[in-house]
Design a protein around this motif. Structure first.
Motif, PDB file in Angstrom:
ATOM      1  N   LYS A  90      48.635  12.287  23.641  1.00 47.58           N
ATOM      2  CA  LYS A  90      49.143  12.159  22.818  1.00 47.58           C
ATOM      3  C   LYS A  90      48.665  11.388  21.700  1.00 47.58           C
ATOM      4  O   LYS A  90      48.542  11.799  19.985  1.00 47.58           O
ATOM      5  CB  LYS A  90      50.532  10.819  22.733  1.00 47.58           C
ATOM      6  N   THR A  91      47.091  10.994  21.952  1.00 45.40           N
ATOM      7  CA  THR A  91      46.167  10.653  21.307  1.00 45.40           C
ATOM      8  C   THR A  91      44.656  10.919  21.067  1.00 45.40           C
ATOM      9  O   THR A  91      43.798  10.342  21.317  1.00 45.40           O
ATOM     10  CB  THR A  91      46.038   8.806  20.651  1.00 45.40           C
ATOM     11  N   SER A  92      44.623  12.062  22.373  1.00 45.99           N
ATOM     12  CA  SER A  92      43.365  12.325  22.436  1.00 45.99           C
ATOM     13  C   SER A  92      43.637  14.044  23.027  1.00 45.99           C
ATOM     14  O   SER A  92      43.915  14.256  22.652  1.00 45.99           O
ATOM     15  CB  SER A  92      43.560  11.199  23.947  1.00 45.99           C
ATOM     16  N   ILE A  93      42.105  14.206  22.767  1.00 45.09           N
ATOM     17  CA  ILE A  93      41.886  15.885  22.572  1.00 45.09           C
ATOM     18  C   ILE A  93      40.728  16.035  23.333  1.00 45.09           C
ATOM     19  O   ILE A  93      39.749  15.462  23.411  1.00 45.09           O
ATOM     20  CB  ILE A  93      41.965  16.453  21.932  1.00 45.09           C
ATOM     21  N   THR A  94      40.496  16.620  24.265  1.00 48.82           N
ATOM     22  CA  THR A  94      39.088  17.606  24.714  1.00 48.82           C
ATOM     23  C   THR A  94      38.068  18.287  24.638  1.00 48.82           C
ATOM     24  O   THR A  94      39.104  19.463  24.027  1.00 48.82           O
ATOM     25  CB  THR A  94      38.629  17.590  26.684  1.00 48.82           C
ATOM     26  N   ILE A  95      37.163  17.346  24.361  1.00 54.23           N
ATOM     27  CA  ILE A  95      36.147  18.609  23.409  1.00 54.23           C
ATOM     28  C   ILE A  95      35.094  19.113  24.155  1.00 54.23           C
ATOM     29  O   ILE A  95      33.949  18.869  24.834  1.00 54.23           O
ATOM     30  CB  ILE A  95      35.230  18.872  21.596  1.00 54.23           C
ATOM     31  N   ASP A  96      35.265  20.666  24.389  1.00 55.47           N
ATOM     32  CA  ASP A  96      34.177  21.355  25.732  1.00 55.47           C
ATOM     33  C   ASP A  96      33.253  21.808  24.826  1.00 55.47           C
ATOM     34  O   ASP A  96      33.354  22.805  24.867  1.00 55.47           O
ATOM     35  CB  ASP A  96      34.554  21.980  26.664  1.00 55.47           C
ATOM     36  N   PHE A  97      31.978  21.490  24.438  1.00 56.00           N
ATOM     37  CA  PHE A  97      30.979  21.781  23.584  1.00 56.00           C
ATOM     38  C   PHE A  97      30.249  23.311  25.025  1.00 56.00           C
ATOM     39  O   PHE A  97      29.740  23.995  24.490  1.00 56.00           O
ATOM     40  CB  PHE A  97      29.520  20.807  23.341  1.00 56.00           C
ATOM     41  N   ASN A  98      30.711  23.103  25.894  1.00 59.17           N
ATOM     42  CA  ASN A  98      29.879  23.982  26.729  1.00 59.17           C
ATOM     43  C   ASN A  98      30.595  25.395  26.866  1.00 59.17           C
ATOM     44  O   ASN A  98      30.199  26.826  27.081  1.00 59.17           O
ATOM     45  CB  ASN A  98      29.603  23.823  28.260  1.00 59.17           C
ATOM     46  N   LEU A  99      32.101  25.003  26.225  1.00 55.08           N
ATOM     47  CA  LEU A  99      32.564  26.390  25.837  1.00 55.08           C
ATOM     48  C   LEU A  99      32.378  27.285  24.402  1.00 55.08           C
ATOM     49  O   LEU A  99      33.318  27.752  23.414  1.00 55.08           O
ATOM     50  CB  LEU A  99      34.055  26.179  25.945  1.00 55.08           C
ATOM     51  N   ALA A 100      31.249  26.655  23.243  1.00 55.97           N
ATOM     52  CA  ALA A 100      31.068  26.810  22.026  1.00 55.97           C
ATOM     53  C   ALA A 100      30.840  27.883  21.596  1.00 55.97           C
ATOM     54  O   ALA A 100      29.944  28.547  22.992  1.00 55.97           O
ATOM     55  CB  ALA A 100      30.250  25.753  21.661  1.00 55.97           C
ATOM     56  N   TYR A 101      31.573  29.001  20.645  1.00 53.16           N
ATOM     57  CA  TYR A 101      31.127  30.494  21.272  1.00 53.16           C
ATOM     58  C   TYR A 101      30.548  31.000  19.376  1.00 53.16           C
ATOM     59  O   TYR A 101      31.085  30.564  18.875  1.00 53.16           O
ATOM     60  CB  TYR A 101      32.074  31.396  21.797  1.00 53.16           C
ATOM     61  N   ILE A 111      24.857  25.272  31.744  1.00 53.92           N
ATOM     62  CA  ILE A 111      26.082  23.652  31.308  1.00 53.92           C
ATOM     63  C   ILE A 111      25.965  22.826  32.194  1.00 53.92           C
ATOM     64  O   ILE A 111      25.311  22.193  32.616  1.00 53.92           O
ATOM     65  CB  ILE A 111      26.995  24.679  32.757  1.00 53.92           C
ATOM     66  N   ASP A 112      26.397  21.955  30.846  1.00 52.53           N
ATOM     67  CA  ASP A 112      26.230  20.627  30.991  1.00 52.53           C
ATOM     68  C   ASP A 112      27.578  19.639  30.743  1.00 52.53           C
ATOM     69  O   ASP A 112      28.220  19.390  29.480  1.00 52.53           O
ATOM     70  CB  ASP A 112      24.914  19.853  29.776  1.00 52.53           C
ATOM     71  N   PRO A 113      27.653  18.741  32.438  1.00 51.51           N
ATOM     72  CA  PRO A 113      29.142  18.628  32.332  1.00 51.51           C
ATOM     73  C   PRO A 113      29.437  17.166  31.312  1.00 51.51           C
ATOM     74  O   PRO A 113      30.149  16.522  30.510  1.00 51.51           O
ATOM     75  CB  PRO A 113      29.672  17.697  33.131  1.00 51.51           C
ATOM     76  N   LEU A 114      27.610  16.345  30.700  1.00 49.75           N
ATOM     77  CA  LEU A 114      28.159  15.834  29.414  1.00 49.75           C
ATOM     78  C   LEU A 114      28.234  16.427  28.746  1.00 49.75           C
ATOM     79  O   LEU A 114      28.452  15.795  27.800  1.00 49.75           O
ATOM     80  CB  LEU A 114      26.517  15.217  29.506  1.00 49.75           C
ATOM     81  N   LEU A 146      32.059  24.210  36.612  1.00 46.55           N
ATOM     82  CA  LEU A 146      31.108  25.163  36.965  1.00 46.55           C
ATOM     83  C   LEU A 146      31.480  26.377  36.703  1.00 46.55           C
ATOM     84  O   LEU A 146      31.311  27.053  36.472  1.00 46.55           O
ATOM     85  CB  LEU A 146      29.684  24.886  37.836  1.00 46.55           C
ATOM     86  N   GLU A 147      32.727  27.289  38.132  1.00 48.20           N
ATOM     87  CA  GLU A 147      33.027  27.930  38.123  1.00 48.20           C
ATOM     88  C   GLU A 147      33.383  28.870  36.984  1.00 48.20           C
ATOM     89  O   GLU A 147      33.954  29.845  36.757  1.00 48.20           O
ATOM     90  CB  GLU A 147      33.675  28.078  39.702  1.00 48.20           C
ATOM     91  N   LYS A 148      34.479  27.447  36.764  1.00 44.72           N
ATOM     92  CA  LYS A 148      35.237  27.704  35.308  1.00 44.72           C
ATOM     93  C   LYS A 148      34.828  28.209  34.628  1.00 44.72           C
ATOM     94  O   LYS A 148      35.148  29.337  33.317  1.00 44.72           O
ATOM     95  CB  LYS A 148      35.974  26.800  35.062  1.00 44.72           C
ATOM     96  N   ILE A 149      33.751  27.488  34.566  1.00 46.53           N
ATOM     97  CA  ILE A 149      33.011  28.131  32.591  1.00 46.53           C
ATOM     98  C   ILE A 149      32.014  29.255  32.898  1.00 46.53           C
ATOM     99  O   ILE A 149      31.692  30.316  32.456  1.00 46.53           O
ATOM    100  CB  ILE A 149      31.576  26.511  31.853  1.00 46.53           C
ATOM    101  N   GLU A 150      31.431  29.077  34.186  1.00 44.36           N
ATOM    102  CA  GLU A 150      30.826  30.721  33.812  1.00 44.36           C
ATOM    103  C   GLU A 150      31.690  32.139  34.209  1.00 44.36           C
ATOM    104  O   GLU A 150      31.154  32.856  33.426  1.00 44.36           O
ATOM    105  CB  GLU A 150      30.121  30.711  35.558  1.00 44.36           C
ATOM    106  N   ALA A 151      33.125  31.920  34.816  1.00 49.02           N
ATOM    107  CA  ALA A 151      33.837  32.491  34.802  1.00 49.02           C
ATOM    108  C   ALA A 151      34.257  33.178  33.041  1.00 49.02           C
ATOM    109  O   ALA A 151      34.750  33.987  32.997  1.00 49.02           O
ATOM    110  CB  ALA A 151      35.229  32.167  35.655  1.00 49.02           C
ATOM    111  N   GLU A 152      34.322  32.238  32.453  1.00 50.02           N
ATOM    112  CA  GLU A 152      34.414  32.529  30.799  1.00 50.02           C
ATOM    113  C   GLU A 152      33.264  32.545  30.356  1.00 50.02           C
ATOM    114  O   GLU A 152      33.721  34.090  29.616  1.00 50.02           O
ATOM    115  CB  GLU A 152      34.689  30.910  30.419  1.00 50.02           C
ATOM    116  N   ARG A 153      32.504  32.549  31.011  1.00 54.20           N
ATOM    117  CA  ARG A 153      30.906  33.136  30.227  1.00 54.20           C
ATOM    118  C   ARG A 153      31.326  34.745  30.183  1.00 54.20           C
ATOM    119  O   ARG A 153      30.426  35.433  29.375  1.00 54.20           O
ATOM    120  CB  ARG A 153      30.212  32.341  31.062  1.00 54.20           C
ATOM    121  N   GLU A 154      31.605  35.256  32.155  1.00 53.55           N
ATOM    122  CA  GLU A 154      31.478  36.333  31.871  1.00 53.55           C
ATOM    123  C   GLU A 154      33.011  37.295  30.750  1.00 53.55           C
ATOM    124  O   GLU A 154      32.444  38.229  30.767  1.00 53.55           O
ATOM    125  CB  GLU A 154      31.719  36.506  33.276  1.00 53.55           C
ATOM    126  N   ARG A 155      33.866  36.393  30.873  1.00 56.05           N
ATOM    127  CA  ARG A 155      34.986  37.522  30.263  1.00 56.05           C
ATOM    128  C   ARG A 155      34.504  37.407  28.637  1.00 56.05           C
ATOM    129  O   ARG A 155      34.407  38.493  28.308  1.00 56.05           O
ATOM    130  CB  ARG A 155      36.478  35.852  30.279  1.00 56.05           C
TER     131      ARG A 155
END
Length: 205
Positions: A160-171, A71-74, A33-42
């Protein structure tokens, strides 16, 4: 000691080690949560103060905050990376009618809201790090709660065959703040028929 007893003990140790690894390697919810909030502040500070902000000087004077979904981790999903063997060049339409060239690199496939979804990952022709991708998408919130021209996420391959998509970071793209900017539109493959209630909402001046 019997062989089967040794095997059971060994398996138990491996399982316990695996569980311990998962527990210790999992991201702490508060840290996340702190990481996402920090990015939003940035993001806010950039839009409000930076010389390269898409806002005009007049807009900056009245600018108070960016609007986000809670923020929703799901909405942080692990996707299967499906390589596009041909890696064709794609002319992506821009909001001003021009086009910009990207490489059709891979597809990211994931489960969300009870559905299997697939998104096309584009890569800039000037990208130096082959693990970085540009993701432009639109969903059922587009034109309602979020910008009608779609939103962006910068994603990075983490397996190698995966990637993380965090929609909480959508801008929002710059053209969501100022129509004088030209922005890439989401490709047709990335028009989702689900609601992504995460990330940045529409800008209202």
């Amino acid at each position: 000691m019997k062989t089967n007893t040794i095997l059971i003990i060994f398996v138990s140790v491996v399982v316990l080690a695996a569980v311990g690894y998962m527990l210790t390697s999992a991201e702490d919810p508060e840290v996340y949560l702190e990481k996402i909030e920090a990015e939003r502040e940035r993001q806010y500070k950039f839009i409000r103060y930076n010389i390269d902000s898409p806002l005009s000087d007049e807009q900056k004077q009245n600018f108070k905050e960016l609007d986000f979904y809670p923020i929703d981790p799901l909405y942080k999903v692990k996707a299967r990376l499906i390589s596009n063997e041909e890696k064709r060049m794609r002319e992506v339409p821009m909001t001003d009618g021009s086009v910009e060239k990207y490489i059709e690199h891979s597809y990211a496939e994931f489960e969300l809201n009870g559905k299997t979804n697939r998104l096309l990952l584009l890569q800039s022709v000037d990208e130096k790090d082959m693990r970085n991708f540009f993701l432009a998408f639109a969903d059922e919130t587009s034109g309602r709660d979020t910008y009608g021209g779609g939103r962006y996420i910068n994603v990075r391959q983490d397996g190698k065959t995966s990637i993380t998509i965090d929609f909480n970071l959508a801008y929002n793209p710059y053209c969501a703040y100022n129509p004088d900017y030209a922005c890439p539109l989401p490709p047709k493959e990335n028009l989702l028929n689900i609601s992504i209630e995460a990330g940045e909402k529409n800008y209202k001046d």
